[in-house]
Design a protein around this motif. Structure first.
Motif, PDB file in Angstrom:
ATOM      1  N   THR A   1      -5.108  55.408 -28.103  1.00  0.00           N
ATOM      2  CA  THR A   1      -6.275  54.865 -28.797  1.00  0.00           C
ATOM      3  C   THR A   1      -6.333  53.354 -28.607  1.00  0.00           C
ATOM      4  O   THR A   1      -5.348  52.657 -28.862  1.00  0.00           O
ATOM      5  N   VAL A   2      -7.477  52.868 -28.161  1.00  0.00           N
ATOM      6  CA  VAL A   2      -7.704  51.435 -27.973  1.00  0.00           C
ATOM      7  C   VAL A   2      -8.722  50.963 -29.012  1.00  0.00           C
ATOM      8  O   VAL A   2      -9.841  51.480 -29.066  1.00  0.00           O
ATOM      9  N   ALA A   3      -8.342  50.017 -29.843  1.00  0.00           N
ATOM     10  CA  ALA A   3      -9.266  49.460 -30.826  1.00  0.00           C
ATOM     11  C   ALA A   3     -10.065  48.331 -30.187  1.00  0.00           C
ATOM     12  O   ALA A   3      -9.507  47.481 -29.495  1.00  0.00           O
ATOM     13  N   VAL A   4     -11.372  48.343 -30.413  1.00  0.00           N
ATOM     14  CA  VAL A   4     -12.254  47.298 -29.907  1.00  0.00           C
ATOM     15  C   VAL A   4     -12.780  46.513 -31.098  1.00  0.00           C
ATOM     16  O   VAL A   4     -13.634  46.997 -31.846  1.00  0.00           O
ATOM     17  N   LEU A   5     -12.233  45.308 -31.307  1.00  0.00           N
ATOM     18  CA  LEU A   5     -12.662  44.450 -32.405  1.00  0.00           C
ATOM     19  C   LEU A   5     -13.799  43.588 -31.905  1.00  0.00           C
ATOM     20  O   LEU A   5     -13.586  42.635 -31.141  1.00  0.00           O
TER      21      LEU A   5
ATOM     22  N   LEU B   1     -14.143  57.082 -32.191  1.00  0.00           N
ATOM     23  CA  LEU B   1     -13.721  57.477 -33.529  1.00  0.00           C
ATOM     24  C   LEU B   1     -14.611  56.822 -34.578  1.00  0.00           C
ATOM     25  O   LEU B   1     -15.365  55.883 -34.269  1.00  0.00           O
ATOM     26  N   PRO B   2     -14.558  57.277 -35.836  1.00  0.00           N
ATOM     27  CA  PRO B   2     -15.415  56.693 -36.868  1.00  0.00           C
ATOM     28  C   PRO B   2     -15.251  55.187 -37.035  1.00  0.00           C
ATOM     29  O   PRO B   2     -16.206  54.453 -37.166  1.00  0.00           O
ATOM     30  N   GLY B   3     -14.018  54.680 -37.033  1.00  0.00           N
ATOM     31  CA  GLY B   3     -13.806  53.237 -37.125  1.00  0.00           C
ATOM     32  C   GLY B   3     -14.194  52.636 -38.460  1.00  0.00           C
ATOM     33  O   GLY B   3     -14.341  53.326 -39.473  1.00  0.00           O
ATOM     34  N   ARG B   4     -14.388  51.323 -38.434  1.00  0.00           N
ATOM     35  CA  ARG B   4     -14.661  50.580 -39.678  1.00  0.00           C
ATOM     36  C   ARG B   4     -15.530  49.373 -39.383  1.00  0.00           C
ATOM     37  O   ARG B   4     -15.365  48.711 -38.359  1.00  0.00           O
ATOM     38  N   ASN B   5     -16.467  49.092 -40.286  1.00  0.00           N
ATOM     39  CA  ASN B   5     -17.343  47.932 -40.168  1.00  0.00           C
ATOM     40  C   ASN B   5     -16.945  46.913 -41.232  1.00  0.00           C
ATOM     41  O   ASN B   5     -17.293  47.043 -42.396  1.00  0.00           O
ATOM     42  N   PHE B   6     -16.187  45.896 -40.829  1.00  0.00           N
ATOM     43  CA  PHE B   6     -15.759  44.871 -41.775  1.00  0.00           C
ATOM     44  C   PHE B   6     -16.824  43.799 -41.966  1.00  0.00           C
ATOM     45  O   PHE B   6     -16.678  42.938 -42.833  1.00  0.00           O
ATOM     46  N   ASP B   7     -17.861  43.854 -41.165  1.00  0.00           N
ATOM     47  CA  ASP B   7     -18.929  42.864 -41.274  1.00  0.00           C
ATOM     48  C   ASP B   7     -19.831  43.177 -42.469  1.00  0.00           C
ATOM     49  O   ASP B   7     -20.109  42.313 -43.298  1.00  0.00           O
ATOM     50  N   THR B   8     -20.274  44.418 -42.557  1.00  0.00           N
ATOM     51  CA  THR B   8     -21.179  44.791 -43.648  1.00  0.00           C
ATOM     52  C   THR B   8     -20.677  45.984 -44.439  1.00  0.00           C
ATOM     53  O   THR B   8     -21.329  46.434 -45.377  1.00  0.00           O
TER      54      THR B   8
ATOM     55  N   GLY C   1      -9.816  58.350 -20.022  1.00  0.00           N
ATOM     56  CA  GLY C   1      -9.335  59.349 -20.958  1.00  0.00           C
ATOM     57  C   GLY C   1      -8.942  58.792 -22.312  1.00  0.00           C
ATOM     58  O   GLY C   1      -8.639  59.550 -23.238  1.00  0.00           O
ATOM     59  N   ALA C   2      -8.944  57.474 -22.449  1.00  0.00           N
ATOM     60  CA  ALA C   2      -8.532  56.849 -23.709  1.00  0.00           C
ATOM     61  C   ALA C   2      -9.579  57.042 -24.792  1.00  0.00           C
ATOM     62  O   ALA C   2     -10.771  57.234 -24.518  1.00  0.00           O
ATOM     63  N   GLY C   3      -9.141  56.992 -26.037  1.00  0.00           N
ATOM     64  CA  GLY C   3     -10.053  57.028 -27.163  1.00  0.00           C
ATOM     65  C   GLY C   3     -10.359  55.612 -27.640  1.00  0.00           C
ATOM     66  O   GLY C   3      -9.552  54.705 -27.449  1.00  0.00           O
ATOM     67  N   ILE C   4     -11.534  55.426 -28.225  1.00  0.00           N
ATOM     68  CA  ILE C   4     -11.965  54.111 -28.705  1.00  0.00           C
ATOM     69  C   ILE C   4     -12.072  54.105 -30.225  1.00  0.00           C
ATOM     70  O   ILE C   4     -12.747  54.952 -30.821  1.00  0.00           O
ATOM     71  N   LEU C   5     -11.386  53.151 -30.849  1.00  0.00           N
ATOM     72  CA  LEU C   5     -11.505  52.934 -32.288  1.00  0.00           C
ATOM     73  C   LEU C   5     -12.352  51.680 -32.486  1.00  0.00           C
ATOM     74  O   LEU C   5     -11.883  50.563 -32.254  1.00  0.00           O
ATOM     75  N   PRO C   6     -13.616  51.823 -32.888  1.00  0.00           N
ATOM     76  CA  PRO C   6     -14.481  50.655 -33.056  1.00  0.00           C
ATOM     77  C   PRO C   6     -14.224  49.955 -34.383  1.00  0.00           C
ATOM     78  O   PRO C   6     -14.183  50.586 -35.444  1.00  0.00           O
ATOM     79  N   VAL C   7     -14.038  48.654 -34.316  1.00  0.00           N
ATOM     80  CA  VAL C   7     -13.837  47.854 -35.522  1.00  0.00           C
ATOM     81  C   VAL C   7     -14.819  46.693 -35.446  1.00  0.00           C
ATOM     82  O   VAL C   7     -14.635  45.754 -34.684  1.00  0.00           O
ATOM     83  N   LYS C   8     -15.880  46.804 -36.220  1.00  0.00           N
ATOM     84  CA  LYS C   8     -16.907  45.760 -36.166  1.00  0.00           C
ATOM     85  C   LYS C   8     -16.486  44.572 -37.014  1.00  0.00           C
ATOM     86  O   LYS C   8     -16.272  44.684 -38.222  1.00  0.00           O
TER      87      LYS C   8
ATOM     88  N   ARG D   1      -5.216  44.549 -38.728  1.00  0.00           N
ATOM     89  CA  ARG D   1      -4.349  45.372 -39.577  1.00  0.00           C
ATOM     90  C   ARG D   1      -4.897  46.798 -39.704  1.00  0.00           C
ATOM     91  O   ARG D   1      -4.129  47.777 -39.693  1.00  0.00           O
ATOM     92  N   TYR D   2      -6.201  46.908 -39.827  1.00  0.00           N
ATOM     93  CA  TYR D   2      -6.816  48.237 -39.912  1.00  0.00           C
ATOM     94  C   TYR D   2      -6.535  49.035 -38.634  1.00  0.00           C
ATOM     95  O   TYR D   2      -6.188  50.225 -38.690  1.00  0.00           O
ATOM     96  N   ALA D   3      -6.664  48.380 -37.495  1.00  0.00           N
ATOM     97  CA  ALA D   3      -6.489  49.069 -36.218  1.00  0.00           C
ATOM     98  C   ALA D   3      -5.085  49.643 -36.069  1.00  0.00           C
ATOM     99  O   ALA D   3      -4.914  50.810 -35.699  1.00  0.00           O
ATOM    100  N   VAL D   4      -4.076  48.833 -36.354  1.00  0.00           N
ATOM    101  CA  VAL D   4      -2.699  49.327 -36.180  1.00  0.00           C
ATOM    102  C   VAL D   4      -2.349  50.375 -37.232  1.00  0.00           C
ATOM    103  O   VAL D   4      -1.551  51.273 -36.971  1.00  0.00           O
TER     104      VAL D   4
END
Length: 395
Positions: A45-49, A65-72, A109-116, A133-136
């Motif tokens: 899994t690769v997180a994209v901040l 993946l669902p991920g997290r929006n820290f902006d809003t 083949g990698a998965g993406i964890l979106p972190v806005k 911190r959320y990503a790890v």
């Protein structure tokens, strides 16, 4: 906090889906088709901040993946709201599948964890630090941060604490070096010990004129003529350049290597990347770090000694007295730079200090200091001479 030079990407003439693979010159240069017979990034899994990731694109369908929006607040998978497409394009460069003539990532083949962490502007470093911190904590083994800037003393301490946390959890963080075309010292997070800073090279293996350099640079990777989805129009393709894409390619490369060696720690993945990087001249160099990333040397040639799983090779090389010890993360993994040295994959990047003329062993680097192009040292996140960028205000 001072202004953040974030997107570090410049739009170029539009590309079409029909010639997408030819536009992705770096895939052939790194022997991608052969690499994918060995590994694809599956299981990593690769997180994209970044600005979010549009999961509705064909190339990313089922991979985000669902991920997290820290902006809003809310989910990080922002779909249509990623107007700038920056985070989306980083995800494409890392893990796009290339379906329907679209962009194919280095680790499809990698998965993406979106972190806005922001849209057109950051809300200070707070969202980025929260995002790491959320990503790890949510299974990301690789974290891509294609942005950066400067921080005050308190923020610098907070960055170091956050990076140490990620290292101890077993994650690799890759960050863009910047597009100011000049020597820099304190670029956050790229210059934080424990972060892997990535500069850009062009189609001939030369360091890009816009690529920032300094003792903090660890590697270089392709950052010229990188295809992606156009800002504000997800149905069109554009070409881009910038160290943003270089960091994304490096992140995808780490995922590719890690998927072939899932029992390795972050330190071992990083060590083989260092040992197999292409260069001509002494390293580390302030222009290319340890050289051009070359996954084929690891996956096809079997080169690189993973070594001690508990010692960070970059920190050890820098003489850090207390290099953080990492352990493999127990978090679940979800599965949903490249050679840049010609078709043979054996060429080497050359240190700028020896770059007056090309030689038979590799490619010369541009004399960046003499021809610096300051294209991203402006504040704001809009279009100025074709540059997309973000700014930060105090949190």
């Amino acid at each position: 906090m001072s202004a953040v030079v974030a997107t570090w990407t410049v739009a170029a003439p539009a590309a079409t889906a029909d010639d997408m693979r030819s536009r992705q010159w770096y895939l052939d240069a790194m022997k991608a088709d052969e690499l994918w017979k060995v590994a694809t990034g599956k299981g990593i899994t690769v997180a994209v901040l970044d600005t979010g990731v549009d999961s509705t694109l064909p190339e990313l369908r089922g991979k985000v993946l669902p991920g997290r929006n820290f902006d809003t607040g809310g989910l990080g998978r922002v779909d249509e709201k990623d107007r700038d497409r920056h985070g989306t394009n980083m995800a494409l460069a890392i893990a796009g599948t290339g379906v329907d003539g679209g962009v194919k990532g280095i680790a499809p083949g990698a998965g993406i964890l979106p972190v806005k962490t922001g849209d057109y502007a950051f809300n200070g470093w707070k969202t980025m630090l929260q995002g790491v911190r959320y990503a790890v904590d949510n299974g990301a083994r690789v974290i891509n941060i294609s942005s950066g800037g400067v921080a005050d003393e308190a923020e610098a301490r907070e960055w170091q604490s956050t990076v140490d946390y990620a290292v101890q959890k077993g994650a690799l963080i890759f960050a863009a070096s910047g597009n100011d075309g000049r020597e820099r010292r304190n670029v956050y997070p790229a210059s934080v010990p424990g972060v892997v800073a990535v500069g850009a090279v062009d189609t001939k293996g030369k360091v890009a004129k816009f690529s920032d350099y300094g003792s903090y640079v660890d590697f270089v990777a392709p950052g010229i003529e990188m295809p992606g989805r156009c800002p504000n129009d997800k149905n069109k393709f554009c070409g881009f350049w910038g160290t943003s894409h270089s960091a994304a390619i490096a992140s995808g490369t780490a995922a590719l290597i890690w998927s072939a060696h899932p029992d390795w720690t972050r330190n071992q993945v990083l060590r083989v990347m260092m040992e197999t990087a292409g260069h001509d001249g002494p390293v580390p160099s302030k222009y290319i770090g340890y050289g051009t990333i070359r996954p084929a040397q690891v996956l096809l040639e079997g080169k690189g000694n993973p070594g001690d799983p508990n010692v960070d090779p970059l920190l050890a090389a820098q003489g850090a007295s207390k290099a953080p010890t990492s352990k493999p993360s127990n978090a679940s993994q979800t599965s949903p730079s490249p050679e840049n040295t010609g078709a043979s994959g054996n060429g080497q990047a050359k240190d700028n200090n020896q770059a007056a003329e090309p030689d038979e062993g590799g490619f010369p680097l541009w004399a960046i200091a003499a021809s610096a192009v300051a294209v991203v040292a402006l504040i704001g996140f809009g279009v100025v001479a074709g540059v997309r960028r973000r700014a930060s205000t105090d949190a």
